[in-house]
Each structure stands twice: as structure tokens, then as C-alpha cells.
Design a protein around this motif. Sequence first.
Motif, PDB file in Angstrom:
ATOM      1  N   LEU A 236     -17.983 -19.521  40.427  1.00 54.95           N
ATOM      2  CA  LEU A 236     -19.019 -20.472  41.059  1.00 54.95           C
ATOM      3  C   LEU A 236     -18.895 -21.996  41.067  1.00 54.95           C
TER       4      LEU A 236
ATOM      5  N   LEU B 212     -18.351 -15.610  45.163  1.00 51.86           N
ATOM      6  CA  LEU B 212     -19.239 -16.490  45.522  1.00 51.86           C
ATOM      7  C   LEU B 212     -18.764 -17.724  44.830  1.00 51.86           C
TER       8      LEU B 212
ATOM      9  N   VAL C 251     -23.860 -21.209  46.292  1.00 53.69           N
ATOM     10  CA  VAL C 251     -25.156 -20.495  46.336  1.00 53.69           C
ATOM     11  C   VAL C 251     -26.246 -21.505  46.538  1.00 53.69           C
TER      12      VAL C 251
ATOM     13  N   CYS D   1     -20.373 -20.315  33.609  1.00 53.18           N
ATOM     14  CA  CYS D   1     -19.787 -20.679  34.930  1.00 53.18           C
ATOM     15  C   CYS D   1     -18.754 -21.803  34.539  1.00 53.18           C
TER      16      CYS D   1
ATOM     17  N   LEU E  85     -24.152 -24.969  43.104  1.00 55.69           N
ATOM     18  CA  LEU E  85     -25.703 -24.054  42.978  1.00 55.69           C
ATOM     19  C   LEU E  85     -26.587 -24.898  43.348  1.00 55.69           C
TER      20      LEU E  85
ATOM     21  N   LEU F  48     -25.496 -10.081  44.979  1.00 57.72           N
ATOM     22  CA  LEU F  48     -24.561 -11.137  43.998  1.00 57.72           C
ATOM     23  C   LEU F  48     -23.309 -10.152  43.072  1.00 57.72           C
TER      24      LEU F  48
ATOM     25  N   ASP G  81     -35.868 -10.950  42.521  1.00 57.75           N
ATOM     26  CA  ASP G  81     -34.507 -10.339  41.854  1.00 57.75           C
ATOM     27  C   ASP G  81     -34.200  -9.110  42.707  1.00 57.75           C
TER      28      ASP G  81
ATOM     29  N   LEU H  23     -26.297 -13.938  38.434  1.00 57.81           N
ATOM     30  CA  LEU H  23     -25.302 -14.818  39.179  1.00 57.81           C
ATOM     31  C   LEU H  23     -24.267 -15.476  38.115  1.00 57.81           C
TER      32      LEU H  23
ATOM     33  N   LEU I 215     -30.476 -15.560  37.776  1.00 58.70           N
ATOM     34  CA  LEU I 215     -29.518 -16.556  37.481  1.00 58.70           C
ATOM     35  C   LEU I 215     -28.487 -15.781  36.536  1.00 58.70           C
TER      36      LEU I 215
ATOM     37  N   CYS J  10     -20.313 -13.952  38.908  1.00 57.90           N
ATOM     38  CA  CYS J  10     -19.730 -14.928  39.901  1.00 57.90           C
ATOM     39  C   CYS J  10     -18.911 -16.021  39.310  1.00 57.90           C
TER      40      CYS J  10
END
Length: 300
Positions: A142, A116, A119, A165, A145, A110, A103, A135, A132, A139
Amino acid sequence: MEPPMEQSGGEQEPGAVRLLDLPWEDVLLPHVLSRVPLRQLVRLQRVSRAFRALVQLHLAALRRFDAAQVGPQIPQAALAWLLRDAEGLQELALAPCHEWLSDEDLVPVLARNPQLRSVALAGCGQLSRRALGALAEGCPRLQRLSLAHCDWVDGLALRGLADRCPALEELDLTACRQLKDEAIVYLAQRRGAGLRSLSLAVNANVGDVAVQELARNCPELQHLDLTGCLRVGSDGVRTLAEYCPALRSLRVRHCHHVAEPSLSRLRKRGVDIDVEPPLHQALVLLQDMAGFAPFVNLQV
């Protein structure tokens, strides 16, 4: 941008132009370094301070970073140097770092790259739910993934991803064995409308309940991998045939409770299925038997 001054190792011929004398931003970065593999850039930056500055300027503007281009294994310090100034990444693949990536290594990257879209963290078993969460939180664009073989991914981690997301289209959860039907149901209900590709392979906890909910909530689903999902049966596959008109490929190898009648409707639609029909399997066996090969027509 003017290149840094550098002492020459010898006399320069009149009229000669060194590589570093060319305009960096107009020539070297877009037309030269953009064509040099990452592995060679790592070597190039060792030549001189000027080359190091040039390479670092190129790395800071990267849109795509795949650690595999550096080599099958990449040291922790090397990754930190390569990505320390990157703030515009759209694609990030770190599978070669799976043995040590933590991490603490990933979260700052990130945080600097909110754009992004793709990923890949396959096999990165040292990460945790925190990565996670970072992320998902940082992001929002995204789309793709890969968390294949990340045993730490559990239902709570997947919920956070599903909640934050909205653009998610492709998700690889191969061998994420902590995930159960409830987590996949939540994913389907929250993000099913946009999902186009999903792998739940090698997870004996996933069954028909999850597959049926995916079918009812994922009208754009094109690729579904259920390889080795031992609890998936014909009921789930029939629901896919009914509710997923966009389905192009289905992987059900080693799903021993999936019978051919449930697959036949999908076959008629041209869906690519990795399990051959029983008749075809029988004919192949016959071809392998002495004396039968000349008489068997596999086009039957």
C-alpha cells in the motif's frame, strides 16, 4: 477461451460475424471492454448470459476499480457482484459507497487483493478499526490511502497502519478528529522516511508537537495540509522550513497562530502556500475600494 454457446434470436446472414464470435482474450477483453466505462458494462451484462460471462471475465482481471464510474450511488449487491472475482486490484476507490460500506463488505475484497497500492475510503463512516487492520495486514504494498472524514480512525488504528505498511507514501487523514499529536508522532517516527504527502486538515487536536516531529522525520515530504489545525503555530512551520527541503506545498488556512515571518522562508524557496502575504492582502482590499483600483500595482 471459447465463448459460451448462445441461441440466436434469428437467422444469421452468411459470412456475418457477431461481436461475441471474436476472440475474447485476444480481442474483446484487451481492446473493447477495456475502453467501456464501468457504468456501461453493468448494462451490457444484462443483455444475455454470454455478455454477462464476458463482462465477469473482464471484471475479474481489473487492476483499477473506482465506484464513482458506476454512479454517484451504488447498491451493496451491485458492488458485491462487480468485485466478487477481482483478485488483482491495485487501485480501489469506494467513496460512493460511504453510506453503507461496512467491514463485512470490505474485508473480503481486501483479502482477495493483496497487491493493492491505492485505496480511497473517504467518508466511509460505517467502517471500523477491523477494516484498517485487514488493510494493513493484507496489503503490504500500500502506497496511497485516503481516510478523509472517517471519524472512527483513532490512534490505535493509525499505529497498526504505521507498523505494517512500509511502502506508504500518501495519506489523507482530513477530519479524523480522534487523532492527536501522539498518533502523528508515532506515524512520523515509523513511516516518516517514505511519506511524501499528508493531510491532517480540520483537526483541532493536532499541534506543533506533531508538525515538528513530522519535519524531523520526513525529509521527502512534498505536500502537507494543515488547514484548520488551530493548535499549529509558527514554531511548527519554522521547523518545516528547516528540515523539509523537498516541500512543495503547504496549506495553513485558518491556522491563526501561524505568522508571516515563519512562512517567508518557505515562500523564498518557492513553496506554494495557500495564505497570501499580508501586503498582498492589503493591496487586494485597496483594489476593492472605490478610487484606489487604478493606482494599485499588485506586483509590488
